[in-house]
Design a protein around this motif. Structure first.
Motif, short mmCIF file in Angstrom:
data_model
loop_
_atom_site.label_atom_id
_atom_site.label_comp_id
_atom_site.label_asym_id
_atom_site.label_seq_id
_atom_site.Cartn_x
_atom_site.Cartn_y
_atom_site.Cartn_z
N ALA A 18 0.16 -1.86 -10.98
CA ALA A 18 -0.74 -1.63 -9.85
C ALA A 18 -1.79 -2.73 -9.76
O ALA A 18 -2.19 -3.12 -8.66
CB ALA A 18 -1.41 -0.26 -9.96
N LEU A 54 -0.35 -5.41 -7.80
CA LEU A 54 -0.37 -5.06 -6.38
C LEU A 54 -1.75 -5.27 -5.78
O LEU A 54 -1.88 -5.75 -4.65
CB LEU A 54 0.09 -3.61 -6.18
CG LEU A 54 1.51 -3.27 -6.64
CD1 LEU A 54 1.83 -1.81 -6.29
CD2 LEU A 54 2.54 -4.22 -6.07
N ARG A 64 0.83 -1.22 0.00
CA ARG A 64 0.00 0.00 0.00
C ARG A 64 0.86 1.27 0.00
O ARG A 64 0.49 2.27 -0.61
CB ARG A 64 -0.94 0.00 1.20
CG ARG A 64 -2.08 -1.01 1.07
CD ARG A 64 -3.06 -0.89 2.22
NE ARG A 64 -4.13 -1.85 2.13
CZ ARG A 64 -5.22 -1.72 1.38
NH1 ARG A 64 -5.36 -0.65 0.62
NH2 ARG A 64 -6.16 -2.65 1.38
N HIS A 79 1.90 1.80 -3.59
CA HIS A 79 0.84 1.65 -4.59
C HIS A 79 0.61 2.89 -5.45
O HIS A 79 0.57 2.80 -6.69
CB HIS A 79 -0.48 1.23 -3.92
CG HIS A 79 -1.60 1.18 -4.90
ND1 HIS A 79 -2.37 2.29 -5.21
CD2 HIS A 79 -2.05 0.18 -5.68
CE1 HIS A 79 -3.25 1.96 -6.13
NE2 HIS A 79 -3.09 0.69 -6.43
#
Length: 159
Positions: free
Chosen positions: A125, A128, A111, A114
């Motif tokens: 992303a 992620l 996070r 990110h």
């Protein structure tokens, strides 16, 4: 597309913590004792498998962006944000808490990078997002092993 130094560095941070999560998950798996041993032992394998898969996907994403992933032990041990896992046997209740903390820290690392990753490369992303979703699910499942029924469901145990 070629990754900027910032994008490569941010993905490397994620890779480092995923590799460390995998290694610590195996340490926990090998040295687990106590009530519900088998269930948590198998759950730790699931965490290890997920961490390895996510690490591999991250490293391959780094390479596809013409950057170099670094999974060497010295790089991982010096760069991880995860606390060192304790040596010796660990009872299931303590293991569940230790592993939940490490899952949550790995998510925090993801996070933390990110927005910068998303700004430069939305495709990375997406990777992620997948990692966050899976690791948060695993953290919830492990934490449920030690969460009392009277606990608040709005925050993990001990927060």
């Amino acid at each position: 597309m070629k990754a900027s130094d910032t994008l490569a560095s941010n993905l490397q941070k994620v890779l480092t913590d995923l590799i460390e999560l995998h290694v610590q998950g195996k340490q926990a798996h090998w040295n687990l004792v106590g009530t519900n041993f088998r269930d948590l032992h198998l759950q730790l394998d699931e965490i290890v498998d997920s961490a390895r898969l996510l690490a591999d996907q991250t490293a391959e994403r780094i390479r596809s962006l013409h950057a170099l992933p670094d999974g060497r032990s010295a790089t991982v041990s010096s760069g991880t944000r995860l606390e060192q896992y304790p040596a010796g046997l660990t009872v299931t209740k303590d293991t569940a808490k230790l592993i939940t903390k490490r899952l949550e820290q790995t998510v925090k690392t993801i996070r933390d990078v990110h927005d910068e990753v998303d700004e430069e490369d939305p495709t990375s992303a997406d990777l992620l997002h997948e990692a966050i979703t899976r690791l948060e699910q695993l953290a919830w499942m492990v934490n449920a092993e030690v969460m009392p029924a009277s606990a608040s469901v709005t925050a993990p145990e001990g927060k």
